[in-house]
Scaffold this motif. Structure first.
Motif, PDB file in Angstrom:
ATOM      1  N   ARG A 109      20.958 117.154 129.521  1.00 16.83           N
ATOM      2  CA  ARG A 109      21.277 117.977 130.696  1.00 16.83           C
ATOM      3  C   ARG A 109      21.257 119.463 130.409  1.00 16.83           C
ATOM      4  N   ASP A 110      21.456 119.849 129.150  1.00 17.89           N
ATOM      5  CA  ASP A 110      21.487 121.269 128.824  1.00 17.89           C
ATOM      6  C   ASP A 110      20.101 121.845 128.559  1.00 17.89           C
ATOM      7  N   VAL A 111      19.062 121.028 128.767  1.00 17.34           N
ATOM      8  CA  VAL A 111      17.699 121.445 128.445  1.00 17.34           C
ATOM      9  C   VAL A 111      16.847 121.514 129.708  1.00 17.34           C
ATOM     10  N   THR A 112      16.048 122.558 129.798  1.00 16.43           N
ATOM     11  CA  THR A 112      15.020 122.664 130.832  1.00 16.43           C
ATOM     12  C   THR A 112      13.701 122.987 130.144  1.00 16.43           C
ATOM     13  N   LEU A 113      12.606 122.610 130.752  1.00 20.18           N
ATOM     14  CA  LEU A 113      11.302 122.870 130.144  1.00 20.18           C
ATOM     15  C   LEU A 113      10.687 124.170 130.634  1.00 20.18           C
ATOM     16  N   GLN A 114      11.447 124.976 131.332  1.00 15.17           N
ATOM     17  CA  GLN A 114      10.946 126.264 131.807  1.00 15.17           C
ATOM     18  C   GLN A 114      10.531 127.132 130.627  1.00 15.17           C
TER      19      GLN A 114
ATOM     20  N   CYS B  77      14.092 118.961 121.413  1.00 11.22           N
ATOM     21  CA  CYS B  77      14.312 119.542 120.085  1.00 11.22           C
ATOM     22  C   CYS B  77      13.656 120.914 119.976  1.00 11.22           C
ATOM     23  N   VAL B  78      12.457 121.053 120.548  1.00  7.50           N
ATOM     24  CA  VAL B  78      11.749 122.327 120.514  1.00  7.50           C
ATOM     25  C   VAL B  78      12.524 123.396 121.284  1.00  7.50           C
ATOM     26  N   LYS B  79      12.974 123.046 122.478  1.00  6.12           N
ATOM     27  CA  LYS B  79      13.695 124.021 123.307  1.00  6.12           C
ATOM     28  C   LYS B  79      15.034 124.417 122.695  1.00  6.12           C
TER      29      LYS B  79
ATOM     30  N   TYR C 275      -1.212 108.433 134.944  1.00  5.82           N
ATOM     31  CA  TYR C 275      -1.937 109.609 135.404  1.00  5.82           C
ATOM     32  C   TYR C 275      -1.242 110.342 136.550  1.00  5.82           C
ATOM     33  N   LYS C 276      -0.395 109.644 137.276  1.00  8.26           N
ATOM     34  CA  LYS C 276       0.364 110.301 138.348  1.00  8.26           C
ATOM     35  C   LYS C 276       1.770 110.695 137.900  1.00  8.26           C
ATOM     36  N   VAL C 277       2.460 109.790 137.229  1.00  7.90           N
ATOM     37  CA  VAL C 277       3.891 110.005 136.977  1.00  7.90           C
ATOM     38  C   VAL C 277       4.169 111.000 135.863  1.00  7.90           C
ATOM     39  N   ALA C 278       3.378 110.989 134.789  1.00  5.90           N
ATOM     40  CA  ALA C 278       3.700 111.843 133.640  1.00  5.90           C
ATOM     41  C   ALA C 278       3.610 113.333 133.973  1.00  5.90           C
ATOM     42  N   PRO C 279       2.522 113.811 134.592  1.00  2.48           N
ATOM     43  CA  PRO C 279       2.493 115.236 134.951  1.00  2.48           C
ATOM     44  C   PRO C 279       3.610 115.611 135.924  1.00  2.48           C
ATOM     45  N   ALA C 280       3.955 114.697 136.826  1.00  2.00           N
ATOM     46  CA  ALA C 280       5.016 114.986 137.800  1.00  2.00           C
ATOM     47  C   ALA C 280       6.359 115.183 137.108  1.00  2.00           C
ATOM     48  N   VAL C 281       6.665 114.344 136.129  1.00  2.00           N
ATOM     49  CA  VAL C 281       7.933 114.464 135.402  1.00  2.00           C
ATOM     50  C   VAL C 281       8.022 115.814 134.705  1.00  2.00           C
ATOM     51  N   LEU C 282       6.972 116.185 133.995  1.00  2.00           N
ATOM     52  CA  LEU C 282       6.980 117.446 133.251  1.00  2.00           C
ATOM     53  C   LEU C 282       7.095 118.641 134.190  1.00  2.00           C
ATOM     54  N   TRP C 283       6.369 118.609 135.316  1.00  2.00           N
ATOM     55  CA  TRP C 283       6.421 119.718 136.260  1.00  2.00           C
ATOM     56  C   TRP C 283       7.799 119.830 136.903  1.00  2.00           C
ATOM     57  N   GLU C 284       8.374 118.705 137.291  1.00  2.00           N
ATOM     58  CA  GLU C 284       9.687 118.741 137.946  1.00  2.00           C
ATOM     59  C   GLU C 284      10.788 119.190 136.989  1.00  2.00           C
ATOM     60  N   LEU C 285      10.562 119.051 135.692  1.00  2.00           N
ATOM     61  CA  LEU C 285      11.535 119.516 134.701  1.00  2.00           C
ATOM     62  C   LEU C 285      11.325 120.982 134.333  1.00  2.00           C
ATOM     63  N   GLY C 286      10.336 121.619 134.951  1.00  2.00           N
ATOM     64  CA  GLY C 286      10.189 123.062 134.799  1.00  2.00           C
ATOM     65  C   GLY C 286       9.008 123.540 133.992  1.00  2.00           C
ATOM     66  N   ALA C 287       8.235 122.638 133.411  1.00  2.00           N
ATOM     67  CA  ALA C 287       7.124 123.057 132.562  1.00  2.00           C
ATOM     68  C   ALA C 287       5.936 123.551 133.375  1.00  2.00           C
TER      69      ALA C 287
END
Length: 450
Positions: free
Chosen positions: A170-175, A354-356, A189-201
């Motif tokens: 919860r303390d991490v965002t991909l922005q 871990c990266v963030k 092909y549909k779900v993976a990009p959506a997850v990453l985008w909705e998390l801020g990447a």
């Protein structure tokens, strides 16, 4: 009893060639439906698939088989394997089915089965299925008024997207991260990009235009060159390569270097140990994982338990011994705090966390140990049992004796292809290459003579 249908990961083969025919798929549906038809409630199965052309054929055949056995079929369409496992439990189904040959080319397909708990079936249940497949199944068919119903379920992508997002701390965002992802023209092909985008990447996607025949074709976790090229073009911070059914992942760091499953498990193990959430005192991997991983974990006072090749054997050991991290060098990463099978996207999210948190580059985070020189070569076989030949046995014994103190040797038949896999690793690269090449030659000669 020798297995005729099941390998290390379900039933797999070339489409429209035994055993991957619509006839057998329908019989599998009847047999599995019969075994899991327990109690008096309406029995249900969820059926997912990847994007292979043959998926339509096998999907319809399995629906026919399950409904003939009196089981209601919920048809999901293209969706990742871990989503099928999750939805089997979430929808309180008796069985889960994933129609996929994972990282194999489109000509192949397969059937993966999950029990009501979302875990892959045990060897014992698979043998029960094989026994039924050899018998006349007409007596197992449901009565006319008990035939199952079939319907397509909507909204399953949204369920999996929300599930995957919740696995990121919860303390991490991909922005602030630019992420390049290769979906292998497969199930995610549909779900993976959506997850990453909705998390801020900031997301750059390739391998997201499936046409039925391009799954895993020069893309995905087994062909990461396309992702390496795209990562360089868009100057992404990280590349994520999934396979056809999205249960495995390979990472590409910002320099274009490939990071395999062993390094990813090391990252997660170290991070979770620091957070005091790692269970079992270590992780579980297969005999194919690099000796460098074992030495790294030992330096952290963590253990590496090894199993046979196949993520379900990893999961079995995890369940029996209370581990929560396991996987394979190929990128099957199982995090049992979140799911019951390998999940490439969820594993990638843990690496991104871990990266963030560290503020360091992906190359700094993911290079946890120096791999020991390791060489794997395959010998294609057309039949017979070359590993039971006396000359081959002696050559293997001699190689094991030579490597006794400085490395490891693993020789095994593939569970999904007609191959003998020969792997050796040790500190002396020249020695390893010589041993592997010699053994490949011996096995090939025996095969040719046969």
């Amino acid at each position: 009893m020798k297995r005729r249908y099941f390998g290390t990961d379900g039933i797999r083969g070339q489409s429209n060639t035994f055993p991957m025919t619509p006839d057998l798929a329908m019989r599998v549906g009847i047999a599995v439906g019969t075994i899991f038809r327990r109690g008096t409630h309406r029995h249900r199965v969820v059926i997912g698939k990847d994007t292979r052309l043959s998926g339509y054929m096998l999907e319809n055949a399995m629906v026919a088989g399950f409904t003939a056995a009196g089981v209601d079929a919920f048809v999901l369409g293209p969706i990742p394997t871990p989503a099928v496992a999750m939805l089997t439990r979430s929808l309180r189904c008796d069985i889960g089915v994933m129609i996929s040959a994972s990282h194999n080319p489109y000509e192949d397909n397969g059937i993966k089965l999950f029990g009501p708990d979302g875990y892959k079936l045990s060897d014992e249940i698979e043998m029960q299925i094989e026994d039924l497949l050899e018998k006349d199944l007409s007596s197992q068919l449901a009565k006319s008024d008990d035939i199952g119903r079939a319907k397509r379920i909507d909204g399953v992508h949204d369920r999996y997207i929300e599930f995957a997002k919740r696995t990121l701390p919860r303390d991490v965002t991909l922005q602030g991260l630019r992420v390049a992802i290769d979906c292998a023209n497969g199930a995610a092909y549909k779900v993976a990009p959506a997850v990453l985008w909705e998390l801020g990447a900031d997301v750059v996607t390739i391998g997201d235009t499936p046409n039925g025949t391009n799954i895993n074709l020069d893309c995905g976790s087994t062909h990461p060159a396309a992702l390496q090229k795209k990562l360089h073009e868009v100057r992404a911070d990280i590349g994520i390569a999934l396979d056809g059914d999205a249960d495995r992942v390979i990472i590409v760091d910002e320099t274009g270097t490939i990071v395999d499953g062993d390094q990813l498990m090391a990252v997660v193990a170290e991070s979770w140990a620091d957070d005091q959430i790692l269970k079992g005192g270590g992780i579980v991997a297969t005999v194919m994982s690099n000796l460098g991983l074992e030495r790294f974990l030992d330096g952290k006072r963590l253990t590496l338990a090894r199993t046979k090749v196949g993520d379900r054997y990893v999961v079995e050991h995890m369940r029996q011994n209370n581990f929560n991290v396991g996987g394979e060098q190929s990128g099957h990463i199982v995090l049992s705090d979140f799911g019951t099978t390998g999940d490439g996207l969820v594993a990638a999210l843990q690496i991104l966390a871990c990266v963030k948190r560290s503020g360091r580059t992906v190359s700094e985070v993911c290079r946890r140990f120096e791999p020991v020189p390791q060489l794997l070569r395959n010998v294609r076989i057309s039949g017979g049992k070359p590993l039971e030949d006396g000359i081959v046995k002696q050559a293997i014994a001699d190689a094991e004796s030579e490597l006794a103190r400085s490395g490891r040797l693993v020789i095994r038949p593939s569970g999904t292809e007609p191959l003998i896999r020969v792997m050796a690793e040790g500190d002396d690269r020249i020695q390893i290459e010589r041993i592997v090449n010699d053994l490949v030659g011996v096995i090939a000669n025996v095969r040719t003579a046969a």
